[in-house]
Design a protein around this motif. Structure first.
Motif, PDB file in Angstrom:
ATOM      1  N   GLU A   1      -4.422  10.447  -0.286  1.00 43.58           N
ATOM      2  CA  GLU A   1      -4.589   9.399  -1.281  1.00 43.58           C
ATOM      3  C   GLU A   1      -4.003   8.107  -0.718  1.00 43.58           C
ATOM      4  O   GLU A   1      -2.997   8.129  -0.010  1.00 43.58           O
ATOM      5  N   MET A   2      -4.648   6.999  -1.049  1.00 44.02           N
ATOM      6  CA  MET A   2      -4.125   5.685  -0.672  1.00 44.02           C
ATOM      7  C   MET A   2      -4.345   4.724  -1.836  1.00 44.02           C
ATOM      8  O   MET A   2      -5.403   4.763  -2.483  1.00 44.02           O
ATOM      9  N   TYR A   3      -3.353   3.887  -2.091  1.00 41.72           N
ATOM     10  CA  TYR A   3      -3.432   2.980  -3.229  1.00 41.72           C
ATOM     11  C   TYR A   3      -3.142   1.549  -2.795  1.00 41.72           C
ATOM     12  O   TYR A   3      -2.222   1.295  -2.005  1.00 41.72           O
ATOM     13  N   ASP A   4      -3.958   0.636  -3.296  1.00 43.64           N
ATOM     14  CA  ASP A   4      -3.758  -0.797  -3.127  1.00 43.64           C
ATOM     15  C   ASP A   4      -2.858  -1.251  -4.275  1.00 43.64           C
ATOM     16  O   ASP A   4      -3.319  -1.455  -5.405  1.00 43.64           O
ATOM     17  N   LEU A   5      -1.570  -1.371  -4.010  1.00 47.89           N
ATOM     18  CA  LEU A   5      -0.587  -1.579  -5.069  1.00 47.89           C
ATOM     19  C   LEU A   5      -0.671  -2.956  -5.708  1.00 47.89           C
ATOM     20  O   LEU A   5      -0.242  -3.129  -6.854  1.00 47.89           O
ATOM     21  N   LYS A   6      -1.223  -3.926  -5.000  1.00 54.12           N
ATOM     22  CA  LYS A   6      -1.389  -5.249  -5.606  1.00 54.12           C
ATOM     23  C   LYS A   6      -2.510  -5.228  -6.642  1.00 54.12           C
ATOM     24  O   LYS A   6      -2.375  -5.769  -7.741  1.00 54.12           O
ATOM     25  N   LYS A   7      -3.629  -4.615  -6.293  1.00 54.20           N
ATOM     26  CA  LYS A   7      -4.764  -4.558  -7.212  1.00 54.20           C
ATOM     27  C   LYS A   7      -4.635  -3.432  -8.225  1.00 54.20           C
ATOM     28  O   LYS A   7      -5.225  -3.499  -9.308  1.00 54.20           O
ATOM     29  N   ASP A   8      -3.888  -2.414  -7.872  1.00 52.58           N
ATOM     30  CA  ASP A   8      -3.854  -1.186  -8.674  1.00 52.58           C
ATOM     31  C   ASP A   8      -2.412  -0.670  -8.792  1.00 52.58           C
ATOM     32  O   ASP A   8      -2.064   0.389  -8.279  1.00 52.58           O
ATOM     33  N   PRO A   9      -1.536  -1.424  -9.469  1.00 57.97           N
ATOM     34  CA  PRO A   9      -0.129  -1.022  -9.558  1.00 57.97           C
ATOM     35  C   PRO A   9       0.091   0.298 -10.300  1.00 57.97           C
ATOM     36  O   PRO A   9       1.116   0.949 -10.103  1.00 57.97           O
ATOM     37  N   ASN A  10      -0.866   0.703 -11.137  1.00 59.94           N
ATOM     38  CA  ASN A  10      -0.736   1.963 -11.859  1.00 59.94           C
ATOM     39  C   ASN A  10      -1.238   3.162 -11.069  1.00 59.94           C
ATOM     40  O   ASN A  10      -1.214   4.291 -11.566  1.00 59.94           O
ATOM     41  N   GLU A  11      -1.718   2.928  -9.840  1.00 58.60           N
ATOM     42  CA  GLU A  11      -2.165   4.003  -8.943  1.00 58.60           C
ATOM     43  C   GLU A  11      -3.217   4.902  -9.601  1.00 58.60           C
ATOM     44  O   GLU A  11      -3.100   6.115  -9.646  1.00 58.60           O
ATOM     45  N   MET A  12      -4.267   4.260 -10.046  1.00 61.64           N
ATOM     46  CA  MET A  12      -5.359   4.966 -10.714  1.00 61.64           C
ATOM     47  C   MET A  12      -6.563   5.179  -9.800  1.00 61.64           C
ATOM     48  O   MET A  12      -7.392   6.050 -10.050  1.00 61.64           O
ATOM     49  N   ASN A  13      -6.682   4.368  -8.753  1.00 61.14           N
ATOM     50  CA  ASN A  13      -7.886   4.384  -7.919  1.00 61.14           C
ATOM     51  C   ASN A  13      -7.537   4.729  -6.473  1.00 61.14           C
ATOM     52  O   ASN A  13      -7.000   3.903  -5.742  1.00 61.14           O
ATOM     53  N   ASN A  14      -7.854   5.935  -6.076  1.00 60.27           N
ATOM     54  CA  ASN A  14      -7.610   6.386  -4.718  1.00 60.27           C
ATOM     55  C   ASN A  14      -8.655   5.759  -3.790  1.00 60.27           C
ATOM     56  O   ASN A  14      -9.848   6.044  -3.905  1.00 60.27           O
ATOM     57  N   VAL A  15      -8.207   4.896  -2.877  1.00 60.28           N
ATOM     58  CA  VAL A  15      -9.150   4.190  -1.996  1.00 60.28           C
ATOM     59  C   VAL A  15      -9.206   4.810  -0.604  1.00 60.28           C
ATOM     60  O   VAL A  15      -9.830   4.246   0.298  1.00 60.28           O
ATOM     61  N   PHE A  16      -8.577   5.967  -0.424  1.00 60.19           N
ATOM     62  CA  PHE A  16      -8.642   6.618   0.889  1.00 60.19           C
ATOM     63  C   PHE A  16     -10.099   6.978   1.203  1.00 60.19           C
ATOM     64  O   PHE A  16     -10.792   7.586   0.392  1.00 60.19           O
TER      65      PHE A  16
ATOM     66  N   PHE B   1       0.827  -1.209   0.000  1.00 59.96           N
ATOM     67  CA  PHE B   1       0.000   0.000   0.000  1.00 59.96           C
ATOM     68  C   PHE B   1       0.860   1.258   0.000  1.00 59.96           C
ATOM     69  O   PHE B   1       2.025   1.240   0.403  1.00 59.96           O
ATOM     70  N   LYS B   2       0.231   2.339  -0.442  1.00 53.70           N
ATOM     71  CA  LYS B   2       0.876   3.643  -0.425  1.00 53.70           C
ATOM     72  C   LYS B   2      -0.111   4.660   0.132  1.00 53.70           C
ATOM     73  O   LYS B   2      -1.272   4.717  -0.284  1.00 53.70           O
ATOM     74  N   LEU B   3       0.359   5.485   1.081  1.00 51.13           N
ATOM     75  CA  LEU B   3      -0.449   6.534   1.696  1.00 51.13           C
ATOM     76  C   LEU B   3       0.256   7.873   1.491  1.00 51.13           C
ATOM     77  O   LEU B   3       1.447   8.004   1.802  1.00 51.13           O
ATOM     78  N   VAL B   4      -0.476   8.849   0.954  1.00 46.73           N
ATOM     79  CA  VAL B   4       0.109  10.147   0.616  1.00 46.73           C
ATOM     80  C   VAL B   4      -0.769  11.259   1.156  1.00 46.73           C
ATOM     81  O   VAL B   4      -2.003  11.209   1.009  1.00 46.73           O
ATOM     82  N   HIS B   5      -0.143  12.285   1.741  1.00 54.41           N
ATOM     83  CA  HIS B   5      -0.871  13.476   2.172  1.00 54.41           C
ATOM     84  C   HIS B   5      -0.350  14.691   1.422  1.00 54.41           C
ATOM     85  O   HIS B   5       0.821  15.065   1.564  1.00 54.41           O
ATOM     86  N   PHE B   6      -1.190  15.309   0.599  1.00 54.26           N
ATOM     87  CA  PHE B   6      -0.871  16.563  -0.077  1.00 54.26           C
ATOM     88  C   PHE B   6      -1.326  17.710   0.823  1.00 54.26           C
ATOM     89  O   PHE B   6      -2.464  17.706   1.319  1.00 54.26           O
ATOM     90  N   TYR B   7      -0.453  18.695   1.017  1.00 54.60           N
ATOM     91  CA  TYR B   7      -0.752  19.751   1.980  1.00 54.60           C
ATOM     92  C   TYR B   7      -0.281  21.102   1.455  1.00 54.60           C
ATOM     93  O   TYR B   7       0.082  21.230   0.301  1.00 54.60           O
ATOM     94  N   ASN B   8      -0.305  22.102   2.307  1.00 57.42           N
ATOM     95  CA  ASN B   8       0.105  23.468   2.042  1.00 57.42           C
ATOM     96  C   ASN B   8      -1.061  24.299   1.530  1.00 57.42           C
ATOM     97  O   ASN B   8      -1.702  24.985   2.299  1.00 57.42           O
ATOM     98  N   ASP B   9      -1.391  24.226   0.240  1.00 55.00           N
ATOM     99  CA  ASP B   9      -2.548  24.966  -0.257  1.00 55.00           C
ATOM    100  C   ASP B   9      -3.763  24.053  -0.415  1.00 55.00           C
ATOM    101  O   ASP B   9      -4.834  24.506  -0.806  1.00 55.00           O
ATOM    102  N   ILE B  10      -3.582  22.759  -0.113  1.00 57.02           N
ATOM    103  CA  ILE B  10      -4.703  21.815  -0.109  1.00 57.02           C
ATOM    104  C   ILE B  10      -4.529  20.892   1.096  1.00 57.02           C
ATOM    105  O   ILE B  10      -3.485  20.907   1.757  1.00 57.02           O
ATOM    106  N   ASP B  11      -5.509  20.092   1.362  1.00 53.12           N
ATOM    107  CA  ASP B  11      -5.443  19.092   2.435  1.00 53.12           C
ATOM    108  C   ASP B  11      -6.150  17.852   1.915  1.00 53.12           C
ATOM    109  O   ASP B  11      -7.340  17.654   2.133  1.00 53.12           O
ATOM    110  N   GLU B  12      -5.397  17.011   1.188  1.00 53.68           N
ATOM    111  CA  GLU B  12      -5.995  15.849   0.527  1.00 53.68           C
ATOM    112  C   GLU B  12      -5.131  14.615   0.767  1.00 53.68           C
ATOM    113  O   GLU B  12      -3.901  14.694   0.734  1.00 53.68           O
TER     114      GLU B  12
END
Length: 535
Positions: free
Chosen positions: A473-488, A460-471
């Motif tokens: 993202e989390m990715y299931d890398l086994k099912k979604d290796p291209n990181e197309m579907n944010n499951v957060f 899995f991958k967990l990402v927090h975008f911040y500064n001018d946004i607060d968003e």
């Protein structure tokens, strides 16, 4: 996991401190650290890439070890280099973005090797603003904002500014071989061999100009990604083939007449550095591209596909030169009888997008650029054909070199030595880290990639975008290796999400990057590039 001995400091090395003394009876290998700029695993055949064959890189992997999960901790040129030198994350070594200046007075692994009897050198791209320290010899690229030029490049060589004639990838290799020829043979050596290629704007060597003009490369599955289901960071970047790729600098769509007339154009300045005979070959090679573009009236997806092909033709041709020059170096070491006495490392300062998600460049924590190549050859410790899935980071390089040289690893180094993995056929040691940590700072700036931090585990991958946004993202890398579907925030991932959030906090505590957003306000106070902005 650091090798810290207690009270047995050798008297003659007492002034160096116990943290850096050489252990007794350790054979100190030579070390050659080959690092390119923006070379990605998709363009290496030893990683299964189908775009190009890289036989000399493949040889290192086949006769050594390939790491499949090596990650940059800040996927940007200068910060990555600072992390490699210090074994520390950007918030600790102080070089967070490309506008920073590296504090050369701080502890680095070349200084520790030098103190322990190594002869040290750095040759090629430096990109840390301050002059190198801890090296017996250095010759670093200057110009083009310290990226250097592909043709007739300028160097700062031990404080003297010179211009060398020829193609940069060949010249840097020549300098490495010249240093090795003149070295003190009573000492082991460590050379940081830093190529410029394949950095933008991807200018091939004269003999490789047009070599892929008749090749049609397969398009990545995500070339026409519309970023549906993801946040503003992916949508608001400025690194797309569709919008950002320039006709002159990137695509080279200028005739000789135009280049000679517009003396202020960046491409024109580079073109006029070339020898006349190279200019003529350049003209003939790119004439067909220019004509095709001007008569084609290409639009939409058709234009993006066309740009992608031109991008690959130039980018991959510069990689060919890199691979050939690795072959030159391996042959030189073989002829001198030093090949098997030398740890050969090949990596890049980070990965790179080759059209995935419609992008070029790096910066994001997404897989194509966070992941970096790492292959190592040293038959005295590494079984040929080894492969490792252990999660490692570029802060691990410094402690690994110290460990291989039998030098105690200082307590303040944040990376871990990879030596136990090298010597155990790539197996992951018990108690090894669960996640790679990432933190990117350079926004607002070129390419408009928003500031973010996160962790990447095996699955899995967990990402927090911040500064001018607060968003998030989390990715299931086994099912979604291209990181197309944010499951957060998806209910079915609630348990995993909580585990990842807890692991993120644990990792930030481990590396001292707690409350990173608040810390930035202090770290960058008064710096307009880094003011906390709200849109």
């Amino acid at each position: 996991m650091k090798n810290i001995s207690g009270s047995l400091c050798v008297a003659t090395l007492g002034l160096l401190g116990c943290a850096s003394h050489q252990k007794e009876h350790v054979e100190q290998p030579n070390i050659i650290f080959i690092m390119t700029d923006d070379h990605t695993t998709q363009a290496m055949s030893c990683y299964g890439g189908h775009l190009i064959q890289t036989p000399n890189m493949d040889r290192i992997a086949e006769e050594g070890i390939r790491f499949d999960n090596c990650y940059a901790v800040n996927a940007l040129s200068g910060p990555s280099r600072a992390c490699v030198l210090t074994g520390k994350f950007s918030h600790v070594n102080g070089f967070t973005d490309n506008a920073s200046t590296f504090d050369g007075s701080q502890q680095t692994f070349p200084k520790l090797l030098q103190q322990a009897g190594y002869e040290t050198a750095v040759i090629g791209k430096w990109h840390l603003i301050s002059e190198p320290q801890g090296f017996d010899y250095w010759s670093i690229l200057t110009g083009q904002e310290e990226q250097g030029d592909y043709y007739d490049p300028d160097f700062n060589e031990n404080g003297k500014h010179i211009t060398e004639k020829g193609y940069v990838t060949d010249i840097i290799t020549d300098k490495v071989i010249r240093f090795l020829d003149g070295r003190d043979t009573s000492k082991p050596f460590c050379v940081m061999f830093h190529q410029k290629a394949p950095h933008r704007n991807w200018m091939p060597a004269p003999e490789h100009l047009g070599m892929f003009n008749d090749t049609v490369f397969p398009e990545p599955a995500t070339l026409f990604d519309d970023y549906a289901g993801r946040g503003r960071a992916a949508a608001e970047q400025d690194m797309s083939l569709a919008r950002t790729f320039t006709d002159d600098w990137d695509l080279k769509l200028m005739t000789r007449e135009e280049l000679l007339k517009d003396t202020t154009n960046r491409l024109s300045k580079v073109y006029r550095r070339m020898p006349v005979e190279v200019q003529h070959k350049w003209d003939s090679v790119y004439a067909g591209r220019i004509a095709e573009y001007r008569r084609g009236n290409l639009k939409g997806k058709e234009l993006v596909s066309w740009k992608y092909q031109q991008y690959m033709r130039d980018y991959l041709a510069t990689v060919v030169s890199v691979d050939e020059n690795i072959g030159r170096l391996l042959k030189y070491l073989e002829d001198k009888g030093e090949l098997d006495n030398t740890v050969i490392v090949y990596t890049s300062d980070q990965g790179f997008f080759l059209g995935e998600h419609g992008w070029f460049d790096k910066r994001f924590m997404y897989e194509e650029c966070q992941r970096m190549p790492l292959i190592v050859r040293y038959p005295k410790a590494i079984k040929a054909g080894s492969v490792s899935s252990a999660i490692c980071m570029n802060v691990d390089f410094a402690p690994t070199f110290l460990d291989l040289a039998g030098i105690d690893i200082p307590e303040d180094i944040q990376g871990e030595s990879l030596k136990p993995i090298l010597e155990n056929e790539g197996r992951t040691p018990d108690g090894w880290r669960k996640a790679a940590y990432y933190h990117y700072y350079e926004y607002p700036a070129e390419h408009s990639v928003k500031r973010h931090y996160g962790i990447r585990t095996r699955d899995f991958k967990l990402v927090h975008f911040y500064n001018d946004i607060d968003e998030w993202e989390m990715y299931d890398l086994k099912k979604d290796p291209n990181e197309m579907n944010n499951v957060f925030g998806h209910p079915e991932y609630a348990e995993v999400q909580q585990e990842m959030m807890s692991l993120l906090k644990e990792t930030q505590t481990q590396y001292g990057d707690t409350d990173p957003e608040e810390k930035e306000k202090v770290l960058f106070k008064g710096d307009r590039r880094f003011q906390h902005r709200q849109k």
